[in-house]
Design a protein around this motif. Structure first.
Motif, PDB file in Angstrom:
ATOM      1  N   ASP A  75      39.403  35.592  38.293  1.00 15.19           N
ATOM      2  CA  ASP A  75      39.294  35.183  36.897  1.00 15.19           C
ATOM      3  C   ASP A  75      38.029  34.363  36.634  1.00 15.19           C
ATOM      4  O   ASP A  75      37.904  33.705  35.602  1.00 15.19           O
ATOM      5  CB  ASP A  75      40.532  34.384  36.460  1.00 15.19           C
ATOM      6  CG  ASP A  75      40.764  33.134  37.289  1.00 15.19           C
ATOM      7  OD1 ASP A  75      39.953  32.852  38.211  1.00 15.19           O
ATOM      8  OD2 ASP A  75      41.760  32.425  37.029  1.00 15.19           O
ATOM      9  N   ASP A  76      37.083  34.415  37.588  1.00 16.47           N
ATOM     10  CA  ASP A  76      35.795  33.741  37.428  1.00 16.47           C
ATOM     11  C   ASP A  76      34.735  34.654  38.042  1.00 16.47           C
ATOM     12  O   ASP A  76      34.422  34.558  39.236  1.00 16.47           O
ATOM     13  CB  ASP A  76      35.828  32.376  38.143  1.00 16.47           C
ATOM     14  CG  ASP A  76      34.572  31.550  37.898  1.00 16.47           C
ATOM     15  OD1 ASP A  76      33.523  32.141  37.571  1.00 16.47           O
ATOM     16  OD2 ASP A  76      34.640  30.323  38.042  1.00 16.47           O
ATOM     17  N   PRO A  77      34.178  35.567  37.263  1.00 13.27           N
ATOM     18  CA  PRO A  77      33.339  36.625  37.832  1.00 13.27           C
ATOM     19  C   PRO A  77      32.091  36.131  38.562  1.00 13.27           C
ATOM     20  O   PRO A  77      31.752  36.663  39.627  1.00 13.27           O
ATOM     21  CB  PRO A  77      32.972  37.485  36.616  1.00 13.27           C
ATOM     22  CG  PRO A  77      33.213  36.609  35.427  1.00 13.27           C
ATOM     23  CD  PRO A  77      34.343  35.716  35.814  1.00 13.27           C
TER      24      PRO A  77
ATOM     25  N   ARG B 172      36.766  44.113  37.221  1.00 19.77           N
ATOM     26  CA  ARG B 172      38.176  44.472  37.031  1.00 19.77           C
ATOM     27  C   ARG B 172      38.426  45.931  37.424  1.00 19.77           C
ATOM     28  O   ARG B 172      39.411  46.246  38.094  1.00 19.77           O
ATOM     29  CB  ARG B 172      38.599  44.228  35.579  1.00 19.77           C
ATOM     30  CG  ARG B 172      38.802  42.759  35.254  1.00 19.77           C
ATOM     31  CD  ARG B 172      39.153  42.556  33.790  1.00 19.77           C
ATOM     32  NE  ARG B 172      40.423  43.176  33.433  1.00 19.77           N
ATOM     33  CZ  ARG B 172      41.607  42.608  33.574  1.00 19.77           C
ATOM     34  NH1 ARG B 172      41.706  41.398  34.100  1.00 19.77           N
ATOM     35  NH2 ARG B 172      42.711  43.246  33.200  1.00 19.77           N
TER      36      ARG B 172
ATOM     37  N   CYS C 125      25.214  39.634  32.602  1.00 20.96           N
ATOM     38  CA  CYS C 125      26.165  39.032  31.660  1.00 20.96           C
ATOM     39  C   CYS C 125      25.966  39.565  30.249  1.00 20.96           C
ATOM     40  O   CYS C 125      26.147  38.833  29.261  1.00 20.96           O
ATOM     41  CB  CYS C 125      26.050  37.510  31.687  1.00 20.96           C
ATOM     42  SG  CYS C 125      26.652  36.770  33.229  1.00 20.96           S
TER      43      CYS C 125
ATOM     44  N   LEU D  76      40.071  34.563  31.487  1.00 15.60           N
ATOM     45  CA  LEU D  76      39.193  33.869  32.419  1.00 15.60           C
ATOM     46  C   LEU D  76      39.746  32.481  32.735  1.00 15.60           C
ATOM     47  O   LEU D  76      40.486  31.891  31.938  1.00 15.60           O
ATOM     48  CB  LEU D  76      37.798  33.720  31.817  1.00 15.60           C
ATOM     49  CG  LEU D  76      36.934  34.974  31.695  1.00 15.60           C
ATOM     50  CD1 LEU D  76      35.667  34.639  30.925  1.00 15.60           C
ATOM     51  CD2 LEU D  76      36.579  35.534  33.061  1.00 15.60           C
TER      52      LEU D  76
ATOM     53  N   TYR E 279      32.314  40.959  34.525  1.00 15.61           N
ATOM     54  CA  TYR E 279      33.772  40.808  34.519  1.00 15.61           C
ATOM     55  C   TYR E 279      34.465  42.151  34.336  1.00 15.61           C
ATOM     56  O   TYR E 279      35.397  42.491  35.080  1.00 15.61           O
ATOM     57  CB  TYR E 279      34.164  39.833  33.409  1.00 15.61           C
ATOM     58  CG  TYR E 279      35.647  39.566  33.302  1.00 15.61           C
ATOM     59  CD1 TYR E 279      36.365  39.027  34.366  1.00 15.61           C
ATOM     60  CD2 TYR E 279      36.339  39.832  32.124  1.00 15.61           C
ATOM     61  CE1 TYR E 279      37.724  38.759  34.277  1.00 15.61           C
ATOM     62  CE2 TYR E 279      37.702  39.566  32.010  1.00 15.61           C
ATOM     63  CZ  TYR E 279      38.381  39.035  33.091  1.00 15.61           C
ATOM     64  OH  TYR E 279      39.722  38.781  32.985  1.00 15.61           O
ATOM     65  N   SER E 280      34.019  42.940  33.362  1.00 18.86           N
ATOM     66  CA  SER E 280      34.648  44.238  33.091  1.00 18.86           C
ATOM     67  C   SER E 280      34.504  45.173  34.277  1.00 18.86           C
ATOM     68  O   SER E 280      35.460  45.868  34.659  1.00 18.86           O
ATOM     69  CB  SER E 280      34.027  44.864  31.840  1.00 18.86           C
ATOM     70  OG  SER E 280      34.264  44.073  30.698  1.00 18.86           O
TER      71      SER E 280
ATOM     72  N   ASN F  26      30.496  39.098  30.517  1.00 19.23           N
ATOM     73  CA  ASN F  26      31.318  40.254  30.170  1.00 19.23           C
ATOM     74  C   ASN F  26      31.036  41.500  30.995  1.00 19.23           C
ATOM     75  O   ASN F  26      31.961  42.185  31.439  1.00 19.23           O
ATOM     76  CB  ASN F  26      31.170  40.570  28.683  1.00 19.23           C
ATOM     77  CG  ASN F  26      31.814  39.524  27.803  1.00 19.23           C
ATOM     78  OD1 ASN F  26      32.755  38.858  28.224  1.00 19.23           O
ATOM     79  ND2 ASN F  26      31.318  39.364  26.591  1.00 19.23           N
TER      80      ASN F  26
END
Length: 442
Positions: free
Chosen positions: A425-427, A334, A374, A319, A330-331, A327
């Motif tokens: 890199d910053d969800p 991706r 989150c 991140l 973000y996951s 998380n």
């Protein structure tokens, strides 16, 4: 005198000695008490190759080879805990007696008493000739962008099972004919997914019909090479920061369809090259595709999978310094980004079932997803094929895909948008800039 005798008795009690070890002979189920080591005396010949194989069964050990001066010539400890094989190869420079110590780690997690089985292999001239031939072949194979030699090596090991009479024969078949002949890609696959020869013996004994029926399909992967080169070229043309990588088709133990290392896209060919004639009876019909009336275009399917996985090779691993840890989002971003960019590259997606369900239930899914945005993990949204009920698994791919698509559609500079999406890199900031949440409120 009494202290010296006591010390000697303690030394003897801490070691179990096995003299006159035979080569190419299995030693099964040797019990080792906590705090003890198993010490083997071996007469090794100069110019001969040996392989030490020790199967850990509830006890974490390391291998230590020393000479008569107690000089350590070899140490080996794999990151496989208290189960699995410890393997080391050695070729002595001098013919003499050596000591191989199967040394137990002194740690709380180790059992009071563990079991090991071991096998000291002495290579024949024919086996050494095969090793040298393989070395030369691998030098050529490892220079390619797309590696497929591991497929052939696997089926050679599989065919050799008919000559195996014991468990160790079967283990050695996969160890020597497959894993010891690994391409650089398979070496990474072994490290990333931590599988060993005994895993293949166990898995194939459990699913023989599946493996035998999937065999002809695995060879179809070799036809995908020109399509993969197209993916490389297309990604490089739309993403200026493209980092070259390679693809390896290997065969695993039916637990990984695709993953990446820092230099390879790694594909479990036994899982991604299935067709209508594959026998799923041992796995359960949940593994079988819904439509089994037509043979799939396997090279085209692989193209889509490579397009997805190659995006992962370009994504950032950490991140941004000031990014909020989120998380679940973000996951899923991706994975969804890999799907979206993969679709841009190929014009198609391998996730049609997930997307069809998602499009029909998008607003409800977003409300549900947002309520745990989150969460510490995305276990309810990703990699949940064994637990998903009443709806498709992996719906997090869809949510991430829709957010990435919204970001792209709302951007005026599409080339910059592609860079932003891959470099995400910053969800939370990415979600905000995408405008997706605002769309769902309308």
């Amino acid at each position: 005198m009494k202290k010296t005798l006591l010390a000697l008795l303690l030394l003897i009690s801490s070691c179990a000695f096995a003299q006159n070890v035979k080569f190419n002979h299995p030693y099964e189920n040797i019990s080792i008490a906590k705090g003890s080591d198993l010490v083997l005396k071996l007469k090794l010949e100069k110019g001969t190759n040996y392989q030490f194989l020790v199967l850990q069964q509830g006890i974490d050990i390391m291998l230590v080879l020393t000479d008569e001066t107690k000089k350590i010539l070899l140490e080996k400890d794999s990151p496989n805990g208290s189960h699995g094989l410890e393997i080391a190869d050695f070729s002595p420079q001098v013919s003499k007696e050596y000591t191989l110590t199967i040394k137990q780690f002194e740690e709380e997690g180790n059992a009071n008493k563990g079991i090991v089985s071991y096998y000291i292999k002495k290579y024949t001239k024919a086996e050494l000739a095969l090793k040298e031939k393989t070395k030369q072949e691998l030098a050529i194979e490892n220079n390619k962008n797309v590696l497929t030699a591991d497929i052939d090596h696997f089926w050679e090991a599989m065919d050799n099972l008919k000559n195996c009479q014991t468990k160790w024969d079967s283990i050695l078949s996969f160890q020597n004919l497959y894993l010891d002949r690994a391409t650089n890609g398979l070496i990474d696959f072994i490290r990333v997914r931590n599988f060993a020869a005994e895993d293949f013996v166990r898995t194939i004994a459990k699913y023989p019909k599946y493996y035998n029926s999937v065999r002809p399909y695995t060879y179809e992967s070799k036809k995908a090479e020109p399509l993969i080169e197209e993916v490389f070229a297309k990604l490089q043309s739309i993403y200026g920061n493209f980092k070259p990588f390679k693809v390896c088709f290997a065969i695993g133990v039916h637990r990984t369809g695709g993953t990446v290392s820092d230099r390879f896209v790694l594909l479990g060919t036994e899982m991604i090259t299935t067709g209508k004639n594959v026998d799923y009876s041992e796995l359960g019909e949940n593994w079988a595709p819904k439509d089994r009336t037509k043979e799939p275009d396997i090279p085209l399917r692989i193209k889509g999978m490579i397009a997805h996985e190659c995006v992962h090779t370009q994504q950032k691993e950490k991140l941004a310094e000031k990014a909020v840890v989120c998380n679940q989002l973000y996951s899923c971003l991706r994975e969804g980004i890999a799907n979206f960019i993969g679709e841009l590259i190929t014009g198609e997606t391998n996730y049609s079932v997930v997307n069809e369900y998602g499009d029909k239930n998008e607003k409800a899914l977003w409300t549900e997803f947002k309520s745990t945005l989150c969460a510490p993990s995305a276990q309810k949204w990703l990699y949940n094929g064994d637990s998903a009920k009443d709806r498709p698994a992996d719906l997090g791919y869809y949510m991430g895909y829709k957010i990435a698509k919204a970001y792209y559609n709302n951007a005026t500079d599409k080339a910059q948008a592609i860079k932003d999406i891959i470099d995400m890199d910053d969800p939370l900031t990415f979600l905000q800039k995408s405008g997706y949440d605002q769309q769902k409120k309308q």
